[in-house]
Write an enzyme that holds these catalytic residues in place. Structure first.
Site, PDB file in Angstrom:
ATOM      1  N   GLY A  76       0.821  -1.193   0.000  1.00 43.42           N
ATOM      2  CA  GLY A  76       0.000   0.000   0.000  1.00 43.42           C
ATOM      3  C   GLY A  76       0.860   1.249   0.000  1.00 43.42           C
ATOM      4  O   GLY A  76       2.066   1.201   0.249  1.00 43.42           O
ATOM      5  N   GLY A  77       0.245   2.370  -0.298  1.00 36.73           N
ATOM      6  CA  GLY A  77       0.966   3.634  -0.232  1.00 36.73           C
ATOM      7  C   GLY A  77       1.481   4.103  -1.574  1.00 36.73           C
ATOM      8  O   GLY A  77       1.200   3.527  -2.622  1.00 36.73           O
ATOM      9  N   ASN A  78       2.282   5.170  -1.529  1.00 36.19           N
ATOM     10  CA  ASN A  78       2.773   5.861  -2.705  1.00 36.19           C
ATOM     11  C   ASN A  78       4.281   5.640  -2.837  1.00 36.19           C
ATOM     12  O   ASN A  78       4.784   4.582  -2.457  1.00 36.19           O
ATOM     13  CB  ASN A  78       2.404   7.346  -2.584  1.00 36.19           C
ATOM     14  CG  ASN A  78       2.330   8.067  -3.909  1.00 36.19           C
ATOM     15  OD1 ASN A  78       3.335   8.515  -4.437  1.00 36.19           O
ATOM     16  ND2 ASN A  78       1.125   8.195  -4.454  1.00 36.19           N
ATOM     17  N   ILE A  79       5.022   6.610  -3.307  1.00 34.74           N
ATOM     18  CA  ILE A  79       6.458   6.463  -3.494  1.00 34.74           C
ATOM     19  C   ILE A  79       7.207   6.786  -2.207  1.00 34.74           C
ATOM     20  O   ILE A  79       6.816   7.681  -1.449  1.00 34.74           O
ATOM     21  CB  ILE A  79       6.960   7.373  -4.642  1.00 34.74           C
ATOM     22  CG1 ILE A  79       8.387   7.001  -5.058  1.00 34.74           C
ATOM     23  CG2 ILE A  79       6.856   8.846  -4.270  1.00 34.74           C
ATOM     24  CD1 ILE A  79       8.838   7.673  -6.357  1.00 34.74           C
ATOM     25  N   ALA A 142       7.815   5.436   7.618  1.00 31.56           N
ATOM     26  CA  ALA A 142       6.776   5.104   6.639  1.00 31.56           C
ATOM     27  C   ALA A 142       6.287   3.676   6.885  1.00 31.56           C
ATOM     28  O   ALA A 142       7.057   2.808   7.290  1.00 31.56           O
ATOM     29  CB  ALA A 142       7.323   5.227   5.217  1.00 31.56           C
ATOM     30  N   GLY A 155       6.228  -3.710   5.179  1.00 36.05           N
ATOM     31  CA  GLY A 155       6.251  -3.362   6.597  1.00 36.05           C
ATOM     32  C   GLY A 155       6.511  -1.904   6.862  1.00 36.05           C
ATOM     33  O   GLY A 155       5.748  -1.040   6.440  1.00 36.05           O
ATOM     34  N   CYS A 173       5.788   9.724  -0.196  1.00 36.08           N
ATOM     35  CA  CYS A 173       4.440   9.219   0.034  1.00 36.08           C
ATOM     36  C   CYS A 173       3.380  10.094  -0.630  1.00 36.08           C
ATOM     37  O   CYS A 173       2.208  10.080  -0.246  1.00 36.08           O
ATOM     38  CB  CYS A 173       4.152   9.060   1.531  1.00 36.08           C
ATOM     39  SG  CYS A 173       5.324   7.988   2.375  1.00 36.08           S
TER      40      CYS A 173
END
Length: 216
Positions: A76-79, A142, A155, A173
């Site tokens: 999940g999430g962005n960069i 993060a 993780g 992110c």
């Protein structure tokens, strides 16, 4: 049995993915209860399932020249960035034995980091609108996970004495209004190996497990 794996040196992100895949199979096949990796990566930008290339602020040619990898992942999430001076933790766990709730699990990972920061008199906290751990409106940790059949991969990361100039190459992110923090901003002489062992202690305490340090 819960295994603890702490590779020496900085490993590539692709190598880390292969280690996670192997550990996932062990847990899925019931050969062990879980595996937790604690490591540092060679410089890499990772792009999450929610996208992130639009938040890359340099060209692929620049990344190549600086020897920085970029990898698309299913977390999940962005960069985000991983590299030396930043601890990365990959817990490969069947969380169905705890709670079948991804929000509970992400919150647990955040709590591990908050507990460690408090041991260094650093006040970490959560932001309801953003995942991860924050200090003084700056992101210090993060969190991005992936669950399949309630077994976790990916993780958290925790900035200890990371070179923050890497973060200037991205909108971390996907966030533009906040900065990035590292533990060394608040405490002198933080030893990364000490933080790694505090991570071990906190995972054992919060999950009520005993980690055995061995090879995969």
């Amino acid at each position: 049995m819960y295994k603890l794996i702490m590779p020496e040196g900085n490993i590539s992100y692709d190598e880390g993915l292969k280690m996670q895949e192997k550990a996932y199979k062990l847990v899925a096949d019931g050969e062990c209860d879980g595996v937790i990796f604690i490591l540092e990566h060679k410089p890499v930008f990772t792009v999450g399932a929610n996208g992130g290339l639009e938040n890359l602020l340099v060209t692929f040619e620049e990344l190549k020249n600086k020897k920085i990898d970029i990898v698309k992942t299913n977390r999940g999430g962005n960069i985000t960035f991983h590299g030396p001076g930043q601890i990365v933790v990959y817990p490969i766990l069947n969380i169905s034995g705890y709670h079948k709730d991804v929000h509970w699990y992400v919150s647990l990972l955040e709590n591990v980091v908050i507990n460690i920061l408090s041991e260094y008199n650093i006040r970490g906290y959560k932001k309801p609108e953003y995942r991860g751990v924050w200090v003084d409106e700056k992101k210090i940790s993060a969190v991005g996970v992936h669950l399949k059949k309630w077994i976790s991969t990916h993780g958290l990361s925790l900035n200890v004495n990371v070179d923050k100039s890497y973060f200037s190459m991205i909108n971390p992110c996907g966030i533009t209004e906040f900065g990035v923090a590292s533990m060394e901003d608040y405490q002198d002489n933080v030893k990364i190996d000490d933080v790694k062992y505090k991570l071990i202690e906190n995972f054992q305490k919060l999950l009520k497990i005993n980690l055995i340090n061995e090879s995969l």
